[in-house]
Design an enzyme around this catalytic site. Sequence first.
Site, mmCIF file in Angstrom:
data_model
loop_
_atom_site.group_PDB
_atom_site.id
_atom_site.type_symbol
_atom_site.label_atom_id
_atom_site.label_comp_id
_atom_site.label_asym_id
_atom_site.label_seq_id
_atom_site.Cartn_x
_atom_site.Cartn_y
_atom_site.Cartn_z
ATOM 1 N N CYS A 66 4.783 -5.547 8.979
ATOM 2 C CA CYS A 66 6.414 -4.983 9.207
ATOM 3 C C CYS A 66 7.230 -5.939 10.532
ATOM 4 O O CYS A 66 6.241 -6.947 11.118
ATOM 5 C CB CYS A 66 5.873 -4.134 10.196
ATOM 6 S SG CYS A 66 6.846 -3.155 10.726
ATOM 7 N N CYS B 198 3.465 8.805 0.823
ATOM 8 C CA CYS B 198 3.654 7.696 1.310
ATOM 9 C C CYS B 198 3.954 6.172 0.869
ATOM 10 O O CYS B 198 3.021 5.658 0.568
ATOM 11 C CB CYS B 198 2.587 8.146 2.851
ATOM 12 S SG CYS B 198 2.683 7.313 3.790
ATOM 13 N N CYS C 78 -2.023 7.603 9.218
ATOM 14 C CA CYS C 78 -1.030 6.541 9.732
ATOM 15 C C CYS C 78 -1.502 5.457 10.361
ATOM 16 O O CYS C 78 -2.302 5.646 10.604
ATOM 17 C CB CYS C 78 0.106 7.321 10.420
ATOM 18 S SG CYS C 78 0.907 9.035 10.434
ATOM 19 N N GLU D 49 0.649 -1.165 0.086
ATOM 20 C CA GLU D 49 -0.003 -0.113 0.634
ATOM 21 C C GLU D 49 1.155 1.134 -0.137
ATOM 22 O O GLU D 49 1.822 1.575 0.622
ATOM 23 C CB GLU D 49 -0.833 -0.056 0.948
ATOM 24 C CG GLU D 49 -1.850 -1.185 1.507
ATOM 25 C CD GLU D 49 -2.574 -1.199 2.624
ATOM 26 O OE1 GLU D 49 -2.919 -0.328 3.009
ATOM 27 O OE2 GLU D 49 -3.311 -2.990 2.809
ATOM 28 N N CYS E 35 -0.273 -0.059 15.153
ATOM 29 C CA CYS E 35 -0.135 -0.013 14.198
ATOM 30 C C CYS E 35 -0.628 -1.165 14.590
ATOM 31 O O CYS E 35 -0.357 -2.357 14.110
ATOM 32 C CB CYS E 35 1.394 0.599 13.855
ATOM 33 S SG CYS E 35 1.968 -0.198 12.443
ATOM 34 N N CYS F 65 4.715 -2.854 17.429
ATOM 35 C CA CYS F 65 3.998 -1.371 17.721
ATOM 36 C C CYS F 65 2.692 -1.950 18.411
ATOM 37 O O CYS F 65 1.856 -2.160 17.463
ATOM 38 C CB CYS F 65 4.167 -0.308 16.994
ATOM 39 S SG CYS F 65 6.459 -0.021 16.905
HETATM 40 N N1 SAH Z 1 8.239 1.710 11.104
HETATM 41 C C1 SAH Z 1 8.132 3.502 10.578
HETATM 42 C C2 SAH Z 1 8.066 3.642 9.674
HETATM 43 C C3 SAH Z 1 5.884 3.155 9.597
HETATM 44 S S1 SAH Z 1 4.786 3.815 10.572
HETATM 45 C C4 SAH Z 1 8.712 4.491 11.814
HETATM 46 O O1 SAH Z 1 8.225 3.473 12.809
HETATM 47 O O2 SAH Z 1 8.896 5.053 11.854
HETATM 48 C C5 SAH Z 1 5.104 5.645 10.581
HETATM 49 C C6 SAH Z 1 4.399 6.651 11.516
HETATM 50 O O3 SAH Z 1 2.744 6.355 12.034
HETATM 51 C C7 SAH Z 1 4.881 6.213 12.792
HETATM 52 O O4 SAH Z 1 5.516 8.181 13.333
HETATM 53 C C8 SAH Z 1 4.301 5.665 14.216
HETATM 54 O O5 SAH Z 1 4.911 5.423 15.111
HETATM 55 C C9 SAH Z 1 2.883 6.670 13.244
HETATM 56 N N2 SAH Z 1 1.861 5.540 13.400
HETATM 57 C C10 SAH Z 1 1.434 4.042 14.023
HETATM 58 N N3 SAH Z 1 0.359 3.954 13.739
HETATM 59 C C11 SAH Z 1 -0.351 4.692 13.955
HETATM 60 C C12 SAH Z 1 -1.933 5.304 14.586
HETATM 61 N N4 SAH Z 1 -2.902 3.738 14.275
HETATM 62 N N5 SAH Z 1 -2.192 6.105 14.343
HETATM 63 C C13 SAH Z 1 -1.610 7.398 13.377
HETATM 64 N N6 SAH Z 1 0.136 7.185 14.574
HETATM 65 C C14 SAH Z 1 0.521 5.566 13.740
#
Ligand code: SAH
Length: 366
Positions: free
Chosen positions: A121, A114, A344, A101, A128, A125
């Site tokens: 992944c 993006c 995000c 995506e 996410c 986290c």
């Molecule tokens: N793995 C990398 C890039 C992908 S995530 C990283 O962690 O930076 C991109 C951004 O989205 C990260 O800053 C992450 O903390 C944020 N993110 C992930 N899940 C989210 C959610 N449910 N709501 C808002 N931001 C989120």
Amino acid sequence: MANPSLSHLNTTVHLLALTELQMARFVRTHRWPSYRTTQILRWIYQRRLRTIMDMTDLPMQDRVALSQSAAIGRSEKVTVLRSQDGTRKVLLTLEDGMTVESVLIPDDTRLTLCVSTQVGCMLDCGFCLTGQMGLKRNLKLNEIIDQVLTAQDLLMSEEHITNLVFMGMGEPLANVEALKAAVAAFTNKPWGLGWSRRRITVSTAGLASRLSEIAAIGVNLAVSLNATTEEQRRDLMPAASNIASLKSLLAACRRYPLAPHQRLTFEYVLLAGVNDLPADARRLVQLLKSLRCKVNLIPFNEFPGSRFHRPPDKDVVRFQSDLRKAGLDVYVRRSRGRDVYGACGQLGEVSGNQPPVTLTAIETRC
Ligand code: SAH
């Protein structure tokens, strides 16, 4: 058992998976003149060709030979989900049937793309959606590049991509060779896209020992901090914390060789009642003291089954103003494309299984 109908996939060279050096070697094995390297690269990057036989400045016999030994490496199935706010989520079906995506986000004068670096992944986290899929695999170079070329194909004539962020699915630092080669193609002027490195940002969950690899690529670095104590970070980002503690991550950020015009970006997902309290703001100010940086606050984007909630706007504003009062440069990232699960942390399996009902349009191209 291996599927015999897929056996050719391993032997076909994908032209978009070759670096300039590898393309030059490939051209030499065909005993073609060396200028053919740039010729082919221009066709696939600048003209975004999908069919080798359309490379009209190559002799017919060379086109035939090239078609027999290689494919361009673009995905043939593309689905676009359009959000009511103008955000477009693009789903590419890969050769092995997996999907990746990317998201096109218009905002005033900017059009940000993006892109993803992995299917799923390697990190877990808790906030996410992609993290919950687990890691399916790293994307290949042609699959990263395809996301950009396909997005360009979808633009209207007056549109052009102004910013590229590696903030889609996956952890870019876990696929760094492909990342490096992709940036080389996006920034190459003679045959590539000719973009400035200043407009490219790589976001990492914090693989501290590898931050210098981003510095070497010369793009902007964003670090997803998301917590202000070791314990909180371990709870929210267990795998990332195992790789590097908050302390060692911030030490690596302090050592990071910023160019004179550059600053670091720290991303901070705001989770109601978890990490959005005044005490969190105070600790964040302490942690970022003396770092040349800005902070992007991302109010949590919800998805089914998550244990977290999005804070009310007033709490987001209060958190921002607490940081501002301490002299930090802080922005709140507006959530875009939430109705197509394109915001995000919303990239992942939900979108594939159950397209949300609020879609304004779905286009599929095969
Ligand atoms: N793995 C990398 C890039 C992908 S995530 C990283 O962690 O930076 C991109 C951004 O989205 C990260 O800053 C992450 O903390 C944020 N993110 C992930 N899940 C989210 C959610 N449910 N709501 C808002 N931001 C989120």
